[in-house]
Write a protein that holds these residues in place. Sequence first.
Motif, PDB file in Angstrom:
ATOM      1  N   LYS A  66      74.490  23.447  62.804  1.00 36.26           N
ATOM      2  CA  LYS A  66      75.803  22.818  62.942  1.00 36.26           C
ATOM      3  C   LYS A  66      75.832  21.832  64.114  1.00 36.26           C
ATOM      4  N   LEU A  67      75.123  22.151  65.183  1.00 35.16           N
ATOM      5  CA  LEU A  67      75.041  21.212  66.301  1.00 35.16           C
ATOM      6  C   LEU A  67      74.408  19.902  65.849  1.00 35.16           C
ATOM      7  N   LEU A  68      73.331  19.994  65.089  1.00 28.61           N
ATOM      8  CA  LEU A  68      72.659  18.799  64.582  1.00 28.61           C
ATOM      9  C   LEU A  68      73.572  18.021  63.647  1.00 28.61           C
ATOM     10  N   TYR A  69      74.290  18.760  62.796  1.00 32.33           N
ATOM     11  CA  TYR A  69      75.214  18.117  61.857  1.00 32.33           C
ATOM     12  C   TYR A  69      76.279  17.304  62.590  1.00 32.33           C
ATOM     13  N   PHE A  70      76.928  17.916  63.567  1.00 36.12           N
ATOM     14  CA  PHE A  70      78.000  17.200  64.270  1.00 36.12           C
ATOM     15  C   PHE A  70      77.428  16.044  65.094  1.00 36.12           C
ATOM     16  N   MET A  71      76.246  16.208  65.648  1.00 38.10           N
ATOM     17  CA  MET A  71      75.627  15.092  66.366  1.00 38.10           C
ATOM     18  C   MET A  71      75.443  13.900  65.437  1.00 38.10           C
ATOM     19  N   ASP A  72      74.913  14.143  64.250  1.00 35.95           N
ATOM     20  CA  ASP A  72      74.633  13.065  63.303  1.00 35.95           C
ATOM     21  C   ASP A  72      75.904  12.435  62.749  1.00 35.95           C
ATOM     22  N   PHE A  73      76.827  13.263  62.262  1.00 35.52           N
ATOM     23  CA  PHE A  73      78.010  12.732  61.585  1.00 35.52           C
ATOM     24  C   PHE A  73      79.037  12.183  62.576  1.00 35.52           C
ATOM     25  N   ASP A  74      79.145  12.798  63.749  1.00 32.65           N
ATOM     26  CA  ASP A  74      80.059  12.259  64.763  1.00 32.65           C
ATOM     27  C   ASP A  74      79.562  10.913  65.269  1.00 32.65           C
ATOM     28  N   TYR A  75      78.258  10.808  65.450  1.00 30.81           N
ATOM     29  CA  TYR A  75      77.688   9.531  65.915  1.00 30.81           C
ATOM     30  C   TYR A  75      77.953   8.436  64.887  1.00 30.81           C
ATOM     31  N   TYR A  76      77.821   8.784  63.618  1.00 31.44           N
ATOM     32  CA  TYR A  76      78.062   7.797  62.571  1.00 31.44           C
ATOM     33  C   TYR A  76      79.532   7.375  62.542  1.00 31.44           C
ATOM     34  N   GLU A  77      80.430   8.332  62.757  1.00 36.16           N
ATOM     35  CA  GLU A  77      81.848   7.970  62.755  1.00 36.16           C
ATOM     36  C   GLU A  77      82.176   7.063  63.943  1.00 36.16           C
ATOM     37  N   ILE A 108      72.696  19.388  53.365  1.00 37.02           N
ATOM     38  CA  ILE A 108      73.074  19.978  52.088  1.00 37.02           C
ATOM     39  C   ILE A 108      74.223  20.972  52.311  1.00 37.02           C
ATOM     40  N   LYS A 109      75.158  21.007  51.368  1.00 40.92           N
ATOM     41  CA  LYS A 109      76.287  21.941  51.479  1.00 40.92           C
ATOM     42  C   LYS A 109      75.880  23.328  50.989  1.00 40.92           C
ATOM     43  N   ASN A 110      75.980  24.307  51.877  1.00 37.45           N
ATOM     44  CA  ASN A 110      75.822  25.696  51.455  1.00 37.45           C
ATOM     45  C   ASN A 110      76.987  26.508  51.984  1.00 37.45           C
ATOM     46  N   GLN A 111      77.034  27.778  51.661  1.00 40.16           N
ATOM     47  CA  GLN A 111      78.211  28.584  51.981  1.00 40.16           C
ATOM     48  C   GLN A 111      78.434  28.747  53.480  1.00 40.16           C
ATOM     49  N   HIS A 112      77.394  28.585  54.280  1.00 44.02           N
ATOM     50  CA  HIS A 112      77.541  28.740  55.728  1.00 44.02           C
ATOM     51  C   HIS A 112      77.748  27.409  56.439  1.00 44.02           C
ATOM     52  N   GLY A 113      77.818  26.327  55.679  1.00 47.53           N
ATOM     53  CA  GLY A 113      78.033  25.022  56.281  1.00 47.53           C
ATOM     54  C   GLY A 113      76.878  24.076  55.999  1.00 47.53           C
ATOM     55  N   LYS A 140      79.608  31.437  63.908  1.00 43.11           N
ATOM     56  CA  LYS A 140      80.762  31.579  63.025  1.00 43.11           C
ATOM     57  C   LYS A 140      81.800  30.513  63.323  1.00 43.11           C
ATOM     58  N   GLN A 141      82.069  30.271  64.592  1.00 44.97           N
ATOM     59  CA  GLN A 141      83.053  29.256  64.968  1.00 44.97           C
ATOM     60  C   GLN A 141      82.597  27.856  64.551  1.00 44.97           C
ATOM     61  N   SER A 174      82.886  23.281  60.699  1.00 46.63           N
ATOM     62  CA  SER A 174      82.242  22.398  59.721  1.00 46.63           C
ATOM     63  C   SER A 174      82.904  22.525  58.347  1.00 46.63           C
ATOM     64  N   HIS A 175      83.447  23.708  58.040  1.00 45.69           N
ATOM     65  CA  HIS A 175      84.109  23.917  56.750  1.00 45.69           C
ATOM     66  C   HIS A 175      85.442  23.167  56.657  1.00 45.69           C
ATOM     67  N   LYS A 176      85.959  22.747  57.796  1.00 45.52           N
ATOM     68  CA  LYS A 176      87.200  21.966  57.808  1.00 45.52           C
ATOM     69  C   LYS A 176      86.931  20.465  57.761  1.00 45.52           C
TER      70      LYS A 176
END
Length: 263
Positions: free
Chosen positions: A123-134, A146-151, A219-220, A225-227
């Motif tokens: 999740k840290l990697l995800y937010f780094m990548d997508f936040d930087y792009y935004e 990839i979307k899976n049940q845990h994010g 979990k947090q 990420s689910h939001k």
Amino acid sequence: MLAKFIQEQRKKRSLTQEFLASILGISRTTYMQIERGERDLTITEAKKLSEVFDIPLENFLHGKEGAKPIVEIDRKKKQAEETKEEIRISVPQEKVDKFRQILIYVLKKVGGKPNICMTALYKLLYFMDFDYYEKYEDQLMGLVYIKNQHGPTPRLFEKLIEDMIKKGEVEKITSKFYKYPQTKYLVNPEVEPDLSILNGREKEHIDWELQRLSDLTAKQLSELSHKDVPWVSAEDGKQLDYESVFYRTPETSVREYANTDED
């Protein structure tokens, strides 16, 4: 000779033959034939290697280095004023060497925290990548998630971390966090990240993300990420779209957009 060029690029990025073989979906023996010039690349294999080495395909086929060309795409920005016409890449451009160095840096900084397990790291990697792009309309690592049940899950992570473990750069350990089993990765103390691969803005962004997110539990981070619109709008098991960050809600958006509503 292309075979020698491929070998040079692999060694330059400290990648193993096993890792590149796994990326191409072939055995290490078959890959070794490529580096020895005993087997030609297919077009698909050439494309994959050019992406891993971050070299334009045409340059790669001629054994030349060079930056990837900027590709123009349709813009779908959310209520953002345009002061000039810009061109950016939204198709993920997985930058393996940059990912490797950022991963080492992140693990050095926060990998020892009891809450930073594999899921939290994803999740840290995800937010780094997508936040930087935004924020900057440019890609940091450009990983495919990839979307899976845990994010969101970075597709390249498993292969890269296995390669780093084999090289003795990272150790995989199992532990417990509040009675829950978890997988953690710790960096060899002798290994240091090559931060020359990052510019000042990129490093500042990574540090900012670690400061605001690295104390959250897996979990947090998963719940956050689910939001997020990229995860919400993707189909299960499918790739998340970088462009969807421009439709984020205020809860997860990290960019201030100019108000374009007419009075």
